[in-house]
Scaffold this active site. Structure first.
Site, mmCIF file in Angstrom:
data_model
loop_
_atom_site.group_PDB
_atom_site.id
_atom_site.type_symbol
_atom_site.label_atom_id
_atom_site.label_comp_id
_atom_site.label_asym_id
_atom_site.label_seq_id
_atom_site.Cartn_x
_atom_site.Cartn_y
_atom_site.Cartn_z
ATOM 1 N N LYS A 20 18.324 68.655 47.845
ATOM 2 C CA LYS A 20 19.526 68.879 47.038
ATOM 3 C C LYS A 20 20.446 67.644 47.115
ATOM 4 O O LYS A 20 20.211 66.742 47.926
ATOM 5 C CB LYS A 20 20.245 70.134 47.546
ATOM 6 C CG LYS A 20 19.419 71.433 47.402
ATOM 7 C CD LYS A 20 20.224 72.639 47.907
ATOM 8 C CE LYS A 20 19.431 73.920 47.907
ATOM 9 N NZ LYS A 20 20.242 75.070 48.410
ATOM 10 N N TYR A 60 18.150 78.905 39.495
ATOM 11 C CA TYR A 60 18.800 79.911 40.341
ATOM 12 C C TYR A 60 19.123 81.192 39.567
ATOM 13 O O TYR A 60 20.065 81.906 39.918
ATOM 14 C CB TYR A 60 20.063 79.325 40.964
ATOM 15 C CG TYR A 60 19.794 78.464 42.182
ATOM 16 C CD1 TYR A 60 19.024 78.941 43.250
ATOM 17 C CD2 TYR A 60 20.331 77.181 42.295
ATOM 18 C CE1 TYR A 60 18.778 78.162 44.375
ATOM 19 C CE2 TYR A 60 20.085 76.396 43.424
ATOM 20 C CZ TYR A 60 19.314 76.897 44.454
ATOM 21 O OH TYR A 60 19.078 76.132 45.583
ATOM 22 N N ARG A 96 8.915 77.427 54.138
ATOM 23 C CA ARG A 96 10.153 78.159 54.440
ATOM 24 C C ARG A 96 10.442 78.132 55.944
ATOM 25 O O ARG A 96 11.605 78.023 56.363
ATOM 26 C CB ARG A 96 10.055 79.611 53.960
ATOM 27 C CG ARG A 96 9.967 79.757 52.445
ATOM 28 C CD ARG A 96 11.302 79.655 51.759
ATOM 29 N NE ARG A 96 12.184 80.760 52.029
ATOM 30 C CZ ARG A 96 13.316 81.007 51.365
ATOM 31 N NH1 ARG A 96 13.701 80.194 50.376
ATOM 32 N NH2 ARG A 96 14.077 82.026 51.670
ATOM 33 N N ASN A 123 23.126 73.082 52.332
ATOM 34 C CA ASN A 123 21.977 73.296 53.219
ATOM 35 C C ASN A 123 20.755 72.445 52.878
ATOM 36 O O ASN A 123 19.619 72.796 53.175
ATOM 37 C CB ASN A 123 21.640 74.794 53.328
ATOM 38 C CG ASN A 123 21.211 75.404 52.009
ATOM 39 O OD1 ASN A 123 21.124 74.706 51.003
ATOM 40 N ND2 ASN A 123 20.935 76.695 52.014
ATOM 41 N N HIS A 126 15.817 73.002 49.110
ATOM 42 C CA HIS A 126 15.302 74.257 48.547
ATOM 43 C C HIS A 126 13.804 74.344 48.800
ATOM 44 O O HIS A 126 13.111 73.329 48.737
ATOM 45 C CB HIS A 126 15.544 74.309 47.035
ATOM 46 C CG HIS A 126 14.761 75.394 46.355
ATOM 47 N ND1 HIS A 126 15.193 76.702 46.305
ATOM 48 C CD2 HIS A 126 13.543 75.379 45.758
ATOM 49 C CE1 HIS A 126 14.286 77.433 45.681
ATOM 50 N NE2 HIS A 126 13.268 76.660 45.340
ATOM 51 N N GLU A 137 8.899 77.958 39.424
ATOM 52 C CA GLU A 137 9.760 76.790 39.649
ATOM 53 C C GLU A 137 9.031 75.484 39.306
ATOM 54 O O GLU A 137 9.619 74.578 38.713
ATOM 55 C CB GLU A 137 10.241 76.790 41.103
ATOM 56 C CG GLU A 137 11.207 77.951 41.373
ATOM 57 C CD GLU A 137 11.465 78.197 42.854
ATOM 58 O OE1 GLU A 137 10.922 77.451 43.702
ATOM 59 O OE2 GLU A 137 12.206 79.150 43.163
HETATM 60 P P1 GDP Z 1 17.427 80.084 50.003
HETATM 61 O O1 GDP Z 1 16.218 80.637 49.304
HETATM 62 O O2 GDP Z 1 17.305 80.105 51.500
HETATM 63 O O3 GDP Z 1 17.810 78.710 49.507
HETATM 64 O O4 GDP Z 1 18.649 81.051 49.696
HETATM 65 P P2 GDP Z 1 19.014 81.942 48.418
HETATM 66 O O5 GDP Z 1 17.908 81.909 47.406
HETATM 67 O O6 GDP Z 1 19.476 83.271 48.900
HETATM 68 O O7 GDP Z 1 20.281 81.192 47.809
HETATM 69 C C1 GDP Z 1 20.132 79.990 47.081
HETATM 70 C C2 GDP Z 1 21.160 78.991 47.555
HETATM 71 O O8 GDP Z 1 22.449 79.475 47.225
HETATM 72 C C3 GDP Z 1 21.187 78.790 49.071
HETATM 73 O O9 GDP Z 1 20.275 77.815 49.516
HETATM 74 C C4 GDP Z 1 22.615 78.377 49.309
HETATM 75 O O10 GDP Z 1 22.799 76.981 49.055
HETATM 76 C C5 GDP Z 1 23.366 79.151 48.252
HETATM 77 N N1 GDP Z 1 23.899 80.420 48.793
HETATM 78 C C6 GDP Z 1 23.214 81.569 49.025
HETATM 79 N N2 GDP Z 1 24.005 82.529 49.505
HETATM 80 C C7 GDP Z 1 25.241 81.962 49.577
HETATM 81 C C8 GDP Z 1 26.505 82.452 50.005
HETATM 82 O O11 GDP Z 1 26.659 83.601 50.403
HETATM 83 N N3 GDP Z 1 27.543 81.567 49.934
HETATM 84 C C9 GDP Z 1 27.371 80.280 49.483
HETATM 85 N N4 GDP Z 1 28.432 79.443 49.443
HETATM 86 N N5 GDP Z 1 26.203 79.796 49.083
HETATM 87 C C10 GDP Z 1 25.155 80.626 49.129
HETATM 88 MG MG MG Z 2 15.966 81.253 47.360
#
Ligand code: GDP
Ligand code: MG
Length: 160
Positions: A20, A60, A96, A123, A126, A137
């Protein structure tokens, strides 16, 4: 001498991995690629781009409507990302594990997010969460002719 076979070249599971904008600004691209390479995963796709809002929102789409969605799209489109496709046995689940939890502070040391990050909205990386997500994707970010078809010479030294 013994002849070593290439049976494992039949392993074609792929994951979509993306550094990212925070990871690119912080110069972490090389380290991240290195971790997947040294594990034995095969790099089949790689490009740098600043994603459009449309592409970020499609990527997303599962989070559309959640409170963090607009900021997530702002963030992903704020700079360059490095889109990667890695191939190999169990690469989605293992990818992951290598990445860690969504929240870097909840990620075990040794994972990419724990080693490089603190906040959930910064973070670093992805990784696809399932084989089905990976296929969606990869098709979203790459054309078929942007994915390389080759057999690394080390294949027989990575797979038995
Ligand atoms: P991942 O698959 O571990 O990347 O997580 P998710 O698919 O649940 O969410 C996608 C991305 O959205 C995450 O990598 C974070 O950067 C962001 N994100 C997810 N949940 C939150 C949240 O509760 N707060 C914030 N600020 N960002 C979030
Ligand atoms: Mg995800």
């Amino acid at each position: 001498t013994t002849t070593v076979g290439f049976a494992a070249s039949a392993v074609t599971e792929r994951s979509f991995i993306m550094v990212k904008p925070d990871g690119v600004h912080r110069g972490l691209v090389g380290d991240i690629i290195k971790r997947f390479e040294q594990r034995g995963y095969k790099l089949v796709g790689c490009k740098v781009l600043v994603p459009s809002r449309e592409l970020a929102a499609k990527h997303y789409a599962e989070h559309d409507g959640k409170p963090f969605f607009p900021k997530l799209v702002d963030f992903l489109t704020s700079g360059a990302v490095v889109a990667l496709v890695f191939e190999g046995k169990d690469v989605v689940k293992t990818g992951r594990t290598m990445i860690g939890a969504t929240n870097p502070l909840a990620s075990p040391p040794g994972t990419i997010r724990a080693d490089f990050g603190i906040d959930m909205g910064r973070n670093i990386i992805h990784g696809s969460d399932s084989v089905e997500s990976a296929m969606r994707e990869i098709a979203l970010w790459f054309r078929a002719d942007e994915l390389a078809d080759y057999t690394p010479v080390a294949t027989a030294w990575i797979y038995e």
